[in-house]
Design a protein around this motif. Sequence first.
Motif, PDB file in Angstrom:
ATOM      1  N   LYS A   1       0.815  -1.217   0.000  1.00 34.44           N
ATOM      2  CA  LYS A   1       0.000   0.000   0.000  1.00 34.44           C
ATOM      3  C   LYS A   1       0.842   1.257   0.000  1.00 34.44           C
ATOM      4  N   ASN A   2       2.161   1.099  -0.113  1.00 41.91           N
ATOM      5  CA  ASN A   2       3.068   2.261  -0.084  1.00 41.91           C
ATOM      6  C   ASN A   2       2.788   3.143   1.129  1.00 41.91           C
ATOM      7  N   SER A   3       2.647   2.489   2.274  1.00 40.55           N
ATOM      8  CA  SER A   3       2.240   3.230   3.464  1.00 40.55           C
ATOM      9  C   SER A   3       3.087   2.895   4.679  1.00 40.55           C
ATOM     10  N   LEU A   4       3.272   3.911   5.497  1.00 42.95           N
ATOM     11  CA  LEU A   4       3.974   3.807   6.768  1.00 42.95           C
ATOM     12  C   LEU A   4       2.994   4.179   7.870  1.00 42.95           C
ATOM     13  N   TYR A   5       3.144   3.537   9.025  1.00 45.79           N
ATOM     14  CA  TYR A   5       2.222   3.790  10.127  1.00 45.79           C
ATOM     15  C   TYR A   5       2.994   4.009  11.430  1.00 45.79           C
ATOM     16  N   LEU A   6       2.330   4.706  12.340  1.00 41.66           N
ATOM     17  CA  LEU A   6       2.840   4.834  13.696  1.00 41.66           C
ATOM     18  C   LEU A   6       1.663   4.662  14.641  1.00 41.66           C
ATOM     19  N   ASP A   7       1.665   3.540  15.359  1.00 38.91           N
ATOM     20  CA  ASP A   7       0.638   3.288  16.359  1.00 38.91           C
ATOM     21  C   ASP A   7       1.131   3.815  17.700  1.00 38.91           C
ATOM     22  N   MET A   8       0.397   4.767  18.225  1.00 33.43           N
ATOM     23  CA  MET A   8       0.795   5.446  19.458  1.00 33.43           C
ATOM     24  C   MET A   8      -0.191   5.092  20.560  1.00 33.43           C
ATOM     25  N   THR A   9       0.305   4.538  21.647  1.00 32.55           N
ATOM     26  CA  THR A   9      -0.544   4.186  22.784  1.00 32.55           C
ATOM     27  C   THR A   9      -0.080   4.929  24.021  1.00 32.55           C
ATOM     28  N   SER A  10      -0.906   4.879  25.060  1.00 31.33           N
ATOM     29  CA  SER A  10      -0.577   5.533  26.346  1.00 31.33           C
ATOM     30  C   SER A  10      -0.054   6.950  26.119  1.00 31.33           C
ATOM     31  N   LEU A  11      -0.780   7.705  25.326  1.00 28.10           N
ATOM     32  CA  LEU A  11      -0.316   9.045  24.964  1.00 28.10           C
ATOM     33  C   LEU A  11      -0.269   9.975  26.169  1.00 28.10           C
ATOM     34  N   ARG A  12       0.718  10.852  26.155  1.00 30.25           N
ATOM     35  CA  ARG A  12       0.973  11.798  27.240  1.00 30.25           C
ATOM     36  C   ARG A  12       0.901  13.215  26.691  1.00 30.25           C
ATOM     37  N   PRO A  13       0.642  14.186  27.550  1.00 33.18           N
ATOM     38  CA  PRO A  13       0.650  15.580  27.063  1.00 33.18           C
ATOM     39  C   PRO A  13       1.957  15.955  26.372  1.00 33.18           C
ATOM     40  N   GLU A  14       3.057  15.402  26.827  1.00 36.61           N
ATOM     41  CA  GLU A  14       4.356  15.735  26.218  1.00 36.61           C
ATOM     42  C   GLU A  14       4.544  15.110  24.832  1.00 36.61           C
ATOM     43  N   ASP A  15       3.588  14.271  24.395  1.00 35.61           N
ATOM     44  CA  ASP A  15       3.617  13.747  23.031  1.00 35.61           C
ATOM     45  C   ASP A  15       2.981  14.722  22.036  1.00 35.61           C
ATOM     46  N   THR A  16       2.428  15.809  22.550  1.00 36.64           N
ATOM     47  CA  THR A  16       1.855  16.835  21.672  1.00 36.64           C
ATOM     48  C   THR A  16       2.944  17.403  20.779  1.00 36.64           C
ATOM     49  N   ALA A  17       2.735  17.291  19.471  1.00 39.08           N
ATOM     50  CA  ALA A  17       3.777  17.699  18.529  1.00 39.08           C
ATOM     51  C   ALA A  17       3.255  17.596  17.102  1.00 39.08           C
ATOM     52  N   LEU A  18       4.058  18.110  16.196  1.00 39.02           N
ATOM     53  CA  LEU A  18       3.862  17.899  14.762  1.00 39.02           C
ATOM     54  C   LEU A  18       4.678  16.664  14.381  1.00 39.02           C
ATOM     55  N   TYR A  19       4.033  15.678  13.794  1.00 43.98           N
ATOM     56  CA  TYR A  19       4.679  14.417  13.466  1.00 43.98           C
ATOM     57  C   TYR A  19       4.958  14.348  11.966  1.00 43.98           C
ATOM     58  N   PHE A  20       6.214  14.083  11.634  1.00 39.28           N
ATOM     59  CA  PHE A  20       6.636  13.993  10.243  1.00 39.28           C
ATOM     60  C   PHE A  20       6.956  12.556   9.869  1.00 39.28           C
ATOM     61  N   CYS A  21       6.509  12.166   8.711  1.00 36.37           N
ATOM     62  CA  CYS A  21       6.959  10.955   8.042  1.00 36.37           C
ATOM     63  C   CYS A  21       8.110  11.385   7.127  1.00 36.37           C
TER      64      CYS A  21
END
Lengths: 117, 107
Positions: free
Chosen positions: A76-96
Amino acid sequence: QVQLVESGGGVVQPGRSLRLSCAASGFTFRYYGMHWVRQTPGKGLEWLSFAAHVGNNKYYADSVKGRFTISRDDSKNSLYLDMTSLRPEDTALYFCARDGISGIDFWGQGILVTVSS
Amino acid sequence: DIQLTQSPSFLSASVGDRVTITCRASQGISSFLAWYQQKPGKVPKLLIYEASTLQSGVPSRFSGSGSGTEFTLTISSLQPEDFATYYCQQFTTFPRTFGQGTEVEIK
């Protein structure tokens, strides 16, 4: 031309999960390793994770190890990021981003993740 | 983990100035270092890889040098479009750490 388009971001409560996706086009995806990098608003770049194009090798930053999982679907020409137990400090702009062996040579535009109650 | 420390964190310079940014690694990384430029609201752009190889399309006023633990990015004559934040990143081991960035501002 090379394009990387992230999706799946948004606002999520602390402790919850989110899946980011990255759709790649304009190059042979299965030939390249791929990264996730994030940037807190007004701050620097933080490397998060890498998925190799051969051997199923995956690597993580200590800050997300055990909570985030990188995966790819070459069909599928795709990349994924499964994020669990998210924290306020994970707030960000995420780049592939595409691995150019000795540098990251293409970046997506980024997708914003906000972790807040 | 390998730590990268950039200096200075901020510099103010004028158009035409020669600018040098340093990136120091906490352990030897041979020449596996990349430099990026990021302008406000934009994604990072690869400038230099393997410490000294200019990425295609990058102006020749940018140059990189160094190996082991000390590296420099030099802009020979600063242009208005060069005002940005610059980051180094090591490609020797995982995690692929970045430096904290150097913001180059107009004096």
